[in-house]
Scaffold this motif. Structure first.
Motif, PDB file in Angstrom:
ATOM      1  N   ARG A  83       0.861  -1.181   0.000  1.00 56.86           N
ATOM      2  CA  ARG A  83       0.000   0.000   0.000  1.00 56.86           C
ATOM      3  C   ARG A  83       0.902   1.238   0.000  1.00 56.86           C
ATOM      4  NH1 ARG A  83      -5.111  -1.257  -1.604  1.00 56.86           N
ATOM      5  NH2 ARG A  83      -6.218  -2.623  -0.120  1.00 56.86           N
ATOM      6  N   THR A  86       0.660   3.938   2.904  1.00 56.06           N
ATOM      7  CA  THR A  86       1.265   3.557   4.179  1.00 56.06           C
ATOM      8  C   THR A  86       2.796   3.621   4.086  1.00 56.06           C
ATOM      9  OG1 THR A  86       1.365   1.167   3.692  1.00 56.06           O
ATOM     10  CG2 THR A  86      -0.683   2.023   4.660  1.00 56.06           C
ATOM     11  N   LEU A  95       1.024  -4.626   3.924  1.00 55.21           N
ATOM     12  CA  LEU A  95      -0.071  -4.450   4.869  1.00 55.21           C
ATOM     13  C   LEU A  95      -0.953  -5.703   4.903  1.00 55.21           C
ATOM     14  CD1 LEU A  95      -0.862  -2.022   6.673  1.00 55.21           C
ATOM     15  CD2 LEU A  95      -2.689  -1.557   5.031  1.00 55.21           C
ATOM     16  N   GLU A  97      -4.442  -7.366   5.662  1.00 56.97           N
ATOM     17  CA  GLU A  97      -5.803  -6.858   5.634  1.00 56.97           C
ATOM     18  C   GLU A  97      -6.807  -7.997   5.442  1.00 56.97           C
ATOM     19  OE1 GLU A  97      -6.370  -3.512   2.869  1.00 56.97           O
ATOM     20  OE2 GLU A  97      -4.229  -3.684   2.404  1.00 56.97           O
ATOM     21  N   CYS A 190      -2.149  -3.650  11.451  1.00 58.85           N
ATOM     22  CA  CYS A 190      -2.439  -2.269  11.849  1.00 58.85           C
ATOM     23  C   CYS A 190      -3.403  -1.586  10.887  1.00 58.85           C
ATOM     24  CB  CYS A 190      -1.148  -1.468  11.984  1.00 58.85           C
ATOM     25  SG  CYS A 190      -0.054  -1.565  10.563  1.00 58.85           S
ATOM     26  N   ASP A 191      -4.163  -2.372  10.157  1.00 62.27           N
ATOM     27  CA  ASP A 191      -5.187  -1.846   9.260  1.00 62.27           C
ATOM     28  C   ASP A 191      -6.510  -1.758  10.020  1.00 62.27           C
ATOM     29  OD1 ASP A 191      -6.527  -1.328   6.590  1.00 62.27           O
ATOM     30  OD2 ASP A 191      -7.485  -3.219   7.156  1.00 62.27           O
ATOM     31  N   LYS A 193      -9.835  -1.534   9.311  1.00 62.33           N
ATOM     32  CA  LYS A 193     -10.979  -2.400   9.014  1.00 62.33           C
ATOM     33  C   LYS A 193     -10.711  -3.835   9.456  1.00 62.33           C
ATOM     34  CE  LYS A 193      -9.506  -3.143   4.193  1.00 62.33           C
ATOM     35  NZ  LYS A 193      -8.305  -2.291   4.286  1.00 62.33           N
ATOM     36  N   THR A 194      -9.459  -4.251   9.361  1.00 62.81           N
ATOM     37  CA  THR A 194      -9.092  -5.604   9.769  1.00 62.81           C
ATOM     38  C   THR A 194      -9.163  -5.744  11.285  1.00 62.81           C
ATOM     39  OG1 THR A 194      -7.645  -5.741   7.836  1.00 62.81           O
ATOM     40  CG2 THR A 194      -7.299  -7.377   9.575  1.00 62.81           C
TER      41      THR A 194
END
Length: 212
Positions: A83, A86, A95, A97, A190-191, A193-194
């Motif tokens: 990403r 980020t 990332l 996710e 550290c996402d 939505k996840t």
């Protein structure tokens, strides 16, 4: 009325926002990828006075995200990809996710079924929407629809990995729920939505993990 709509309806204190906003001007700043606008408006404050304000808003459409979980094997499906935003903010890694994507004029359920197969290769049978959320309401218009869906190894019908033409190069992770929660605690996940969907899973899909 859904729980989400009830909460949103109550949050305004009984006063419609329409009665407190007078939009004076909307200017397009960029329409290169998605739409960035700057609005000038008057806002009626709690004391009844009107205040002129200006805000920029980035409209990239709404989206959907899903946590695939196997209740028998006690695992979840996660993805891993590069990403750029980020990276420029100092995150030196791919990332991790849940599968997600923009609706692109499809219904949330239609979009998430297609996105799951594109990214993971799984053809999910039953999906259930569990909540909705504005992810960055200070600057981005996007509302995300959150789903969960059970999967079985036999549901893996395609290679997945995303669309190469769109620059996607997605790894697939089949992770025990306990390990996924530990990865979150260690900062390896550290996402937003996840994290939200893993916390939902700990509370409602695997509650014994949350209580251990």
């Amino acid at each position: 009325m859904s729980h989400f709509k009830k909460v949103c309806a109550m949050s305004g204190g009984g006063m419609s926002v329409v009665d407190r906003i007078q939009v004076e001007d909307v200017r397009v700043l960029s329409d290169n990828w998605y739409l960035l606008t700057k609005a000038t408006f008057r806002y009626r404050r709690r004391d009844g006075t009107w205040q002129q304000q200006s805000r920029e808003a980035y409209d990239r459409g709404n989206g959907a995200a899903i946590l695939l979980y196997d209740p028998a094997r006690r695992t979840v499906i996660l993805t891993r990809q590069f990403r750029y935003p980020t990276f420029v903010n100092g995150y030196d890694g791919l990332l991790i996710e849940v599968p997600a994507g923009l609706l692109d004029e499809a219904s949330p359920e239609q979009r998430i079924r297609a996105e799951v197969e594109e990214e993971t290769g799984y053809r999910v049978r039953d999906v259930r929407q569990v909540f909705q959320a504005f992810m960055s309401p200070g600057s981005v218009t996007e509302k995300l629809h959150f789903f969960v869906g059970a999967y079985h190894p036999a549901d893996h019908v395609a290679e997945g990995g995303g669309k190469e033409a769109e620059g996607e190069d997605i790894d697939l992770l089949d992770v025990p729920i306990a390990e996924a929660l530990a990865m979150m605690e260690r900062g390896e996940i550290c996402d937003a939505k996840t994290i939200m969907l893993l916390q939902y899973a700990a509370l409602h899909l695997f509650p014994e993990v949350a209580g251990s």
